[in-house]
Motif scaffolding. Structure first.
Motif, PDB file in Angstrom:
ATOM      1  N   ASP A   1      37.856  36.711  43.792  1.00 26.90           N
ATOM      2  CA  ASP A   1      38.177  37.225  42.458  1.00 26.90           C
ATOM      3  C   ASP A   1      39.401  36.539  41.864  1.00 26.90           C
ATOM      4  O   ASP A   1      39.461  36.284  40.660  1.00 26.90           O
ATOM      5  CB  ASP A   1      38.405  38.737  42.519  1.00 26.90           C
TER       6      ASP A   1
ATOM      7  N   LYS B   1      38.382  33.174  40.634  1.00 29.65           N
ATOM      8  CA  LYS B   1      37.473  33.350  39.498  1.00 29.65           C
ATOM      9  C   LYS B   1      38.290  33.629  38.234  1.00 29.65           C
ATOM     10  O   LYS B   1      38.041  33.057  37.166  1.00 29.65           O
ATOM     11  CB  LYS B   1      36.515  34.499  39.787  1.00 29.65           C
TER      12      LYS B   1
ATOM     13  N   SER C   1      43.276  40.439  38.745  1.00 28.31           N
ATOM     14  CA  SER C   1      42.880  39.544  39.835  1.00 28.31           C
ATOM     15  C   SER C   1      43.687  38.250  39.842  1.00 28.31           C
ATOM     16  O   SER C   1      43.605  37.477  40.794  1.00 28.31           O
ATOM     17  CB  SER C   1      41.387  39.215  39.735  1.00 28.31           C
TER      18      SER C   1
END
Length: 747
Positions: free
Chosen positions: A335, A338, A369
């Motif tokens: 995450d 990403k 994140s």
């Protein structure tokens, strides 16, 4: 019953015979038999030590321990005390009974004269000290081994162990000295290479980067480097990278990679890729990161390389970035990565100033994140993008969130300023003022203070709070004397004073504004400077301001009343050149000029002896004059001009026309006086004298009558008529004594 000594010696000899032949299984029982049957004190230590040695050789540690312990418990001196202590210490060391082992090694070193045993005992005593965390004792014993003279197989090992101890104690300089000694003096080439690598790595750790590079390069040239090659390679490239010698990293890794071990190859490639990136060689960096992914897809470096490749594409402004990011995200990375990839997409749009597209891209990021250090910047740029895209209210809300979460962030003051401006744009003036005040109170050193003061002042101006506006602009100028908003600040400070009719206070800031803001504020400021001085009746200051305004402004529009006032004031003071200048400007305005303005201009030009220009001015006056008195006034002035030009017929005609329009009164008297002047000019002095004298009789005026009498007096003098001259002078002195005194006509 004790046996005779000869029998004991015989038994001991049997045991010794087996011992020297290394027949330890036969020697041990014979030594046991001797020790059980015979009590000779001088021979028992030998038997006990060799019994222990036999059992040691046979692998019977317990029996060996008992033999050595018996020896050491019963005897304190002798040739076997040192070796026996050493052997028993070895057993305790193997049993991890380090305290007992330490004491025995120390006793062995003390009780032996054999240098090899002493050095070994000291060395292992140091090892035991380490085990019981007596590092000082360990260092002292290793140093003793190192200093021992003669052949010493433990010196190199002691130096290496001491260097490690010093390293653990953060005594880096001393540790490096030991490694450097080893790199020069160690017997084994492998140890010399290891020491050279270790010295280089340690120098890297303590910041001696140049020396570290030298050591590691030398180590890599040593044939015996062996297993330390990888450490040396990685260490060398790391120190070059940390030294920001990125080109050296690129060149060195290019040399190393063909022979690099696989374990080191991935890290070397990563440092090479990052060095290319630091050198702005983004295409090369991207290729190397791609190589890492291809060659080591399952390695710890693969994910980092995938993301680093995206950064390279971003920096290269590669058009394939979006597709690469989508592919990266499609690979289901963690995450955090990403979110970072999505951040890169938003950053690319932000960099290209595509704010309307950047805003939703930032909104799509899962900021929680992101690494914590990246979150403030991402939120800030979301607000900035919304602001630049014209979405003021969402921008203000985003910046408010930023301030709530990161009030001490380096971007906080900028976020607060942007939030205030966003509210200002959306018409929330109270909210904007609150934000600007917060910025000024909580961020005393923020660069946005200048902006805050400027915008606060403008908002206050919009709210018609002129005094507060001026006060805020004054604070801006005091705190930021070199501000780019100086012209604006000075203008509105001056404007506020002007509106309050504080004209004296208005002039200085308005003048500064006119100088500082040529494009935006010159005209507005200079008009008010002109008017402020005009209202204060400062003639020369008004003239100076008008001159500056006209010189700088192509289409300068000086107020009509100001030009007329200047023309009048300078004319009254007989300063005809400036009077003509301002009256010329005035008469150039067709819709604003008055008939009288032409007359004043003609008079000024006449006084300046610019007769042609005077004629040009009197003509439109005469064309516009409607009343007989106005016409007579203009005709008389035209007559004076024509007289000055020696155009006597024309002058006579102008005078005649004036007298026709004013058959009596002052203007008629002026016409008669001018008739006399015309006769004088044509040389008919007698006629002139008669005209002057008759005028003084028929017209009684404090100014014109004595002037006519004086002119008559001078005409008679010129004619040589002493009697008429004297009579006229006496009459003048009698009727107008003050005039006579002023003009020096008294006897």
């Amino acid at each position: 019953t004790p046996q005779p000594s000869s029998m004991g010696e015989r038994q001991l000899n049997i045991a010794n015979a087996f011992f020297v032949r290394e027949m330890y299984d036969l020697a041990a029982p014979e030594y046991e038999k001797y020790l059980g049957q015979y009590l000779e004190p001088k021979l028992r230590p030998t038997a006990l030590f060799r019994l222990g040695e036999s059992y040691r050789k046979l692998g019977d540690r317990n029996a060996a321990r008992n033999a050595y312990k018996s020896l050491l418990l019963n005897y304190t001196e002798g040739e076997f005390i040192g070796p026996g202590s050493y052997r028993l210490a070895e057993i305790y060391m193997e049993d991890e009974n380090y305290s007992q082992a330490l004491a025995l090694y120390e006793r062995a070193a003390e009780k032996t004269d054999d240098p090899s045993v002493k050095n070994a005992a000291l060395f292992y005593a140091a090892r035991a000290c380490e085990k019981v965390f007596r590092r000082t004792g360990a260092r002292e014993k290793y140093q003793a081994v190192i200093k021992a003279e003669g052949k010493n197989p433990y010196r190199d090992a002691a130096r290496l162990a001491l260097a490690k101890l010093l390293l653990d104690s953060k005594r880096n300089e001393e540790a490096i000295a030991q490694f450097e000694a080893l790199s020069q003096d160690a017997e084994k080439p492998e140890l010399r290479a290891e020491a050279k690598v270790r010295a280089g790595l340690m120098k890297m750790d303590i910041g001696q980067k140049k020396e570290a590079v030298t050591d590691l390069r030398e180590a890599l040239k040593m044939p015996a480097i062996g297993e330390w090659q990888e450490s040396a390679q990685l260490g060398l490239v790391r120190v070059l990278y940390e030294s920001e010698a990125y080109q050296d990293v690129v060149d060195t890794t290019r040399e190393m990679l063909p022979g690099a071990q696989e374990k080191a190859r991935a890290e070397l490639l990563m440092m090479a890729g990052n060095s290319h990136r630091r050198l702005d060689q983004f295409e090369e960096a991207g290729k190397i990161f791609g190589q890492v992914v291809e060659e080591f897809p399952k390695s710890e470096y693969a994910d980092e390389a995938r993301y680093s490749r995206l950064i390279s594409l971003y920096n290269a402004q590669d058009q394939n970035l979006d597709a690469a990011i989508d592919e990266f995200i499609g690979g289901n990375p963690p995450d955090e990565k990403k979110a970072q990839a999505r951040l890169l997409k938003a950053e690319a749009l932000f960099r290209d100033q595509k704010y309307a597209e950047a805003a939703p891209a930032y909104e799509a990021i899962d900021r929680e994140s992101l690494p914590e250090k990246m979150r403030p910047d991402a939120l800030f740029k979301l607000g900035w993008s919304l602001f630049e895209a014209g979405q003021s209210e969402p921008a203000a809300a985003t910046f408010a969130t930023f301030m709530e979460k990161y009030p001490r962030d380096a971007l906080a003051s900028t976020a607060l300023a942007r939030m205030a401006i966003a509210r200002q744009r959306s018409g929330d003036f109270p909210g904007a003022l609150k934000d600007f005040n917060q910025l000024l109170e909580e961020y005393p050193k923020a660069k946005e203070r200048e902006l805050a003061l400027q915008q606060m002042a403008l908002i206050l101006g919009q709210r018609k709070e002129n005094a507060l506006m001026a006060e805020t602009f004054q604070k801006l100028l005091k705190e930021f004397p070199e501000t780019a908003a100086a012209a604006q600040a000075n203008f509105w400070i001056g404007w506020s004073a002007f509106e309050d009719k504080a004209y004296t206070e208005a002039i200085e800031p308005l003048s500064k504004a006119s100088e500082q803001g040529q494009e935006e504020f010159f005209e507005r400021a200079m008009l008010r400077v002109i008017l402020a001085n005009f209202y204060l009746e400062r003639r020369d200051a008004v003239a100076e301001a008008v001159d500056k305004f006209v010189a700088e402004e192509t289409n300068a529009k000086v107020p009509t009343e100001v030009l007329r006032w200047l023309g009048e004031r300078f004319s009254e003071a007989a300063e005809f050149e400036p009077a003509a200048k301002y009256l010329t400007l005035l008469t150039g305005r067709e819709s604003e000029r008055q008939t009288e303005d032409w007359l004043r201009l003609a008079r000024a030009r006449f006084e300046l002896k610019d007769y042609s220009a005077a004629q040009e001015a009197i003509a439109p006056y005469l064309a516009a004059a409607a009343q007989p008195s106005e016409q007579a006034t203009g005709l008389l002035l035209r007559g004076r001009i024509e007289l000055a030009e020696k155009n006597y017929p024309a002058a006579q005609e102008s005078i005649n026309q004036a007298l026709e329009r004013q058959p009596e009164g002052r203007l008629n008297a002026e016409g008669r006086m001018l008739t006399g002047d015309l006769a004088m000019a044509q040389g008919d002095t007698s006629e002139a004298a008669k005209i002057y004298l008759s005028l003084s009789v028929v017209f009684d005026d404090d100014k014109m009558t004595p002037l006519a009498m004086e002119k008559a007096y001078k005409a008679y003098q010129q004619l040589g008529d002493e009697e008429a001259s004297r009579k006229t002078l006496n009459s003048l002195q009698t009727r107008f004594p003050e005039y006579s005194q002023k003009n020096g006509l008294l006897n």
